[in-house]
Write a protein that holds these residues in place. Sequence first.
Motif, PDB file in Angstrom:
ATOM      1  N   VAL A 125     -43.703 -25.740   7.280  1.00 17.97           N
ATOM      2  CA  VAL A 125     -42.608 -24.997   7.898  1.00 17.97           C
ATOM      3  C   VAL A 125     -42.309 -25.532   9.292  1.00 17.97           C
ATOM      4  O   VAL A 125     -41.135 -25.708   9.670  1.00 17.97           O
ATOM      5  CB  VAL A 125     -42.952 -23.497   7.961  1.00 17.97           C
ATOM      6  N   ASP A 126     -43.355 -25.812  10.078  1.00 14.91           N
ATOM      7  CA  ASP A 126     -43.143 -26.280  11.442  1.00 14.91           C
ATOM      8  C   ASP A 126     -42.354 -27.579  11.468  1.00 14.91           C
ATOM      9  O   ASP A 126     -41.471 -27.766  12.312  1.00 14.91           O
ATOM     10  CB  ASP A 126     -44.489 -26.466  12.152  1.00 14.91           C
ATOM     11  N   GLU A 127     -42.673 -28.495  10.538  1.00 14.06           N
ATOM     12  CA  GLU A 127     -41.957 -29.774  10.522  1.00 14.06           C
ATOM     13  C   GLU A 127     -40.499 -29.584  10.116  1.00 14.06           C
ATOM     14  O   GLU A 127     -39.597 -30.230  10.661  1.00 14.06           O
ATOM     15  CB  GLU A 127     -42.642 -30.759   9.573  1.00 14.06           C
ATOM     16  N   LEU A 128     -40.254 -28.685   9.176  1.00 13.59           N
ATOM     17  CA  LEU A 128     -38.881 -28.403   8.754  1.00 13.59           C
ATOM     18  C   LEU A 128     -38.058 -27.866   9.923  1.00 13.59           C
ATOM     19  O   LEU A 128     -36.939 -28.340  10.190  1.00 13.59           O
ATOM     20  CB  LEU A 128     -38.889 -27.394   7.603  1.00 13.59           C
ATOM     21  N   ILE A 129     -38.603 -26.890  10.638  1.00 17.56           N
ATOM     22  CA  ILE A 129     -37.885 -26.303  11.774  1.00 17.56           C
ATOM     23  C   ILE A 129     -37.699 -27.342  12.878  1.00 17.56           C
ATOM     24  O   ILE A 129     -36.635 -27.435  13.507  1.00 17.56           O
ATOM     25  CB  ILE A 129     -38.632 -25.072  12.316  1.00 17.56           C
ATOM     26  N   TRP A 130     -38.741 -28.137  13.108  1.00 14.73           N
ATOM     27  CA  TRP A 130     -38.682 -29.188  14.125  1.00 14.73           C
ATOM     28  C   TRP A 130     -37.550 -30.158  13.793  1.00 14.73           C
ATOM     29  O   TRP A 130     -36.770 -30.556  14.665  1.00 14.73           O
ATOM     30  CB  TRP A 130     -40.027 -29.906  14.191  1.00 14.73           C
ATOM     31  N   ALA A 131     -37.449 -30.544  12.530  1.00 17.08           N
ATOM     32  CA  ALA A 131     -36.409 -31.489  12.110  1.00 17.08           C
ATOM     33  C   ALA A 131     -35.017 -30.909  12.345  1.00 17.08           C
ATOM     34  O   ALA A 131     -34.126 -31.580  12.872  1.00 17.08           O
ATOM     35  CB  ALA A 131     -36.591 -31.846  10.638  1.00 17.08           C
ATOM     36  N   VAL A 132     -34.826 -29.650  11.954  1.00 17.05           N
ATOM     37  CA  VAL A 132     -33.519 -28.998  12.130  1.00 17.05           C
ATOM     38  C   VAL A 132     -33.136 -28.968  13.607  1.00 17.05           C
ATOM     39  O   VAL A 132     -31.998 -29.282  13.983  1.00 17.05           O
ATOM     40  CB  VAL A 132     -33.555 -27.575  11.542  1.00 17.05           C
ATOM     41  N   LYS A 133     -34.079 -28.604  14.460  1.00 18.18           N
ATOM     42  CA  LYS A 133     -33.775 -28.516  15.890  1.00 18.18           C
ATOM     43  C   LYS A 133     -33.567 -29.894  16.510  1.00 18.18           C
ATOM     44  O   LYS A 133     -32.732 -30.062  17.407  1.00 18.18           O
ATOM     45  CB  LYS A 133     -34.890 -27.761  16.609  1.00 18.18           C
ATOM     46  N   ALA A 134     -34.324 -30.882  16.035  1.00 19.03           N
ATOM     47  CA  ALA A 134     -34.146 -32.244  16.549  1.00 19.03           C
ATOM     48  C   ALA A 134     -32.737 -32.741  16.251  1.00 19.03           C
ATOM     49  O   ALA A 134     -32.083 -33.362  17.099  1.00 19.03           O
ATOM     50  CB  ALA A 134     -35.184 -33.185  15.931  1.00 19.03           C
ATOM     51  N   ILE A 135     -32.262 -32.467  15.052  1.00 20.89           N
ATOM     52  CA  ILE A 135     -30.915 -32.900  14.666  1.00 20.89           C
ATOM     53  C   ILE A 135     -29.860 -32.114  15.441  1.00 20.89           C
ATOM     54  O   ILE A 135     -28.849 -32.660  15.869  1.00 20.89           O
ATOM     55  CB  ILE A 135     -30.743 -32.766  13.147  1.00 20.89           C
ATOM     56  N   ARG A 136     -30.112 -30.834  15.654  1.00 20.56           N
ATOM     57  CA  ARG A 136     -29.199 -30.041  16.485  1.00 20.56           C
ATOM     58  C   ARG A 136     -29.075 -30.654  17.877  1.00 20.56           C
ATOM     59  O   ARG A 136     -27.987 -30.671  18.472  1.00 20.56           O
ATOM     60  CB  ARG A 136     -29.717 -28.611  16.613  1.00 20.56           C
ATOM     61  N   ASP A 137     -30.182 -31.185  18.397  1.00 27.70           N
ATOM     62  CA  ASP A 137     -30.199 -31.725  19.753  1.00 27.70           C
ATOM     63  C   ASP A 137     -29.689 -33.165  19.832  1.00 27.70           C
ATOM     64  O   ASP A 137     -29.753 -33.798  20.891  1.00 27.70           O
ATOM     65  CB  ASP A 137     -31.618 -31.656  20.318  1.00 27.70           C
ATOM     66  N   GLY A 138     -29.210 -33.689  18.699  1.00 25.02           N
ATOM     67  CA  GLY A 138     -28.603 -35.011  18.739  1.00 25.02           C
ATOM     68  C   GLY A 138     -29.505 -36.146  18.338  1.00 25.02           C
ATOM     69  O   GLY A 138     -29.260 -37.301  18.701  1.00 25.02           O
ATOM     70  N   ASN A 139     -30.574 -35.856  17.616  1.00 19.79           N
ATOM     71  CA  ASN A 139     -31.490 -36.895  17.163  1.00 19.79           C
ATOM     72  C   ASN A 139     -31.446 -37.045  15.643  1.00 19.79           C
ATOM     73  O   ASN A 139     -31.056 -36.124  14.936  1.00 19.79           O
ATOM     74  CB  ASN A 139     -32.930 -36.559  17.576  1.00 19.79           C
ATOM     75  N   ARG A 140     -31.863 -38.190  15.168  1.00 19.61           N
ATOM     76  CA  ARG A 140     -32.206 -38.327  13.762  1.00 19.61           C
ATOM     77  C   ARG A 140     -33.686 -38.029  13.617  1.00 19.61           C
ATOM     78  O   ARG A 140     -34.465 -38.236  14.552  1.00 19.61           O
ATOM     79  CB  ARG A 140     -31.914 -39.739  13.261  1.00 19.61           C
ATOM     80  N   PHE A 141     -34.068 -37.549  12.430  1.00 23.92           N
ATOM     81  CA  PHE A 141     -35.473 -37.210  12.216  1.00 23.92           C
ATOM     82  C   PHE A 141     -35.987 -37.890  10.955  1.00 23.92           C
ATOM     83  O   PHE A 141     -35.397 -37.755   9.883  1.00 23.92           O
ATOM     84  CB  PHE A 141     -35.646 -35.691  12.070  1.00 23.92           C
ATOM     85  N   LEU A 142     -37.093 -38.626  11.104  1.00 26.38           N
ATOM     86  CA  LEU A 142     -37.785 -39.205   9.953  1.00 26.38           C
ATOM     87  C   LEU A 142     -39.224 -38.712   9.973  1.00 26.38           C
ATOM     88  O   LEU A 142     -39.912 -38.849  10.991  1.00 26.38           O
ATOM     89  CB  LEU A 142     -37.778 -40.739  10.009  1.00 26.38           C
ATOM     90  N   ALA A 143     -39.670 -38.122   8.872  1.00 27.66           N
ATOM     91  CA  ALA A 143     -41.061 -37.698   8.786  1.00 27.66           C
ATOM     92  C   ALA A 143     -41.969 -38.910   8.993  1.00 27.66           C
ATOM     93  O   ALA A 143     -41.666 -40.006   8.502  1.00 27.66           O
ATOM     94  CB  ALA A 143     -41.335 -37.068   7.422  1.00 27.66           C
ATOM     95  N   PRO A 144     -43.063 -38.749   9.737  1.00 25.89           N
ATOM     96  CA  PRO A 144     -43.952 -39.889   9.974  1.00 25.89           C
ATOM     97  C   PRO A 144     -44.398 -40.589   8.687  1.00 25.89           C
ATOM     98  O   PRO A 144     -44.497 -41.816   8.639  1.00 25.89           O
ATOM     99  CB  PRO A 144     -45.152 -39.246  10.689  1.00 25.89           C
ATOM    100  N   GLN A 145     -44.658 -39.812   7.632  1.00 23.69           N
ATOM    101  CA  GLN A 145     -45.052 -40.430   6.363  1.00 23.69           C
ATOM    102  C   GLN A 145     -43.947 -41.311   5.806  1.00 23.69           C
ATOM    103  O   GLN A 145     -44.199 -42.354   5.202  1.00 23.69           O
ATOM    104  CB  GLN A 145     -45.414 -39.353   5.336  1.00 23.69           C
TER     105      GLN A 145
END
Length: 236
Positions: A125-145
């Motif tokens: 859950v934490d990674e999902l929320i982190w990804a959503v907020k990162a994209i909101r803030d203008g970033n792309r998000f790629l899971a480390p794996q």
Amino acid sequence: MTFANSGLPSDGPIRILLCDSQPMTRIGLKTILSERPDILVVGEAANGEQAVRAARRLKPNIVLADADLTGLDAVTLTERITSVGLQGDTVRRAAVVLMTSGINSDVLEALRVGVSGILLKTCDVDELIWAVKAIRDGNRFLAPQIIGDILDKIFGFTLTRAGNLALESLTLREREVLELVAKGMSNQEIGERLHIGEPTVKYHVSQTLRKLDLRDRVQAVAFAYRNGLVDRELSG
């Protein structure tokens, strides 16, 4: 791991459209996301065509979609959603985030055509929320794996003797910092994890890059995965 991009509108909650052929998956995601006061799930879709129609109608900020969504492949889905001007000609288009079981040619091509994020279906859950907020803030998000999988696909990285010798030049603290960099953490997050100041983190990152003859953090992530410093199954 986050990469700079253009940001979403900052006023109001983040509007999310869920796209997955499995009703239970959509229910689970909606339950998780709806617990956040700054996130609003505006709709659901069970296949690719429904996703495109719903995106036009509901004007989400983020389309969270199964990479194997029936009806449209990941590339076509990304192209159609990011090209329709979902919020008008003068407002940012919706960001597409794919959830996948692993990297394949479609997912790699989706990155090229503009997907904003890739998550594993097994993410917490934490990674999902982190990804959503990162994209909101203008970033792309790629899971480390996912980064590790991409490196394997593109470069065929394997454990290297030279890499092992280079790692021996690092102090224990520098190895700890490198591991956390490879897991996508910012300098502030690394400092909080290791209980050291952000300037100290920056110093260790700089020393690590110098000792390993690396140009930037992206090369550091590649080095960490190539030389087995990060266990892909446990990172994130």
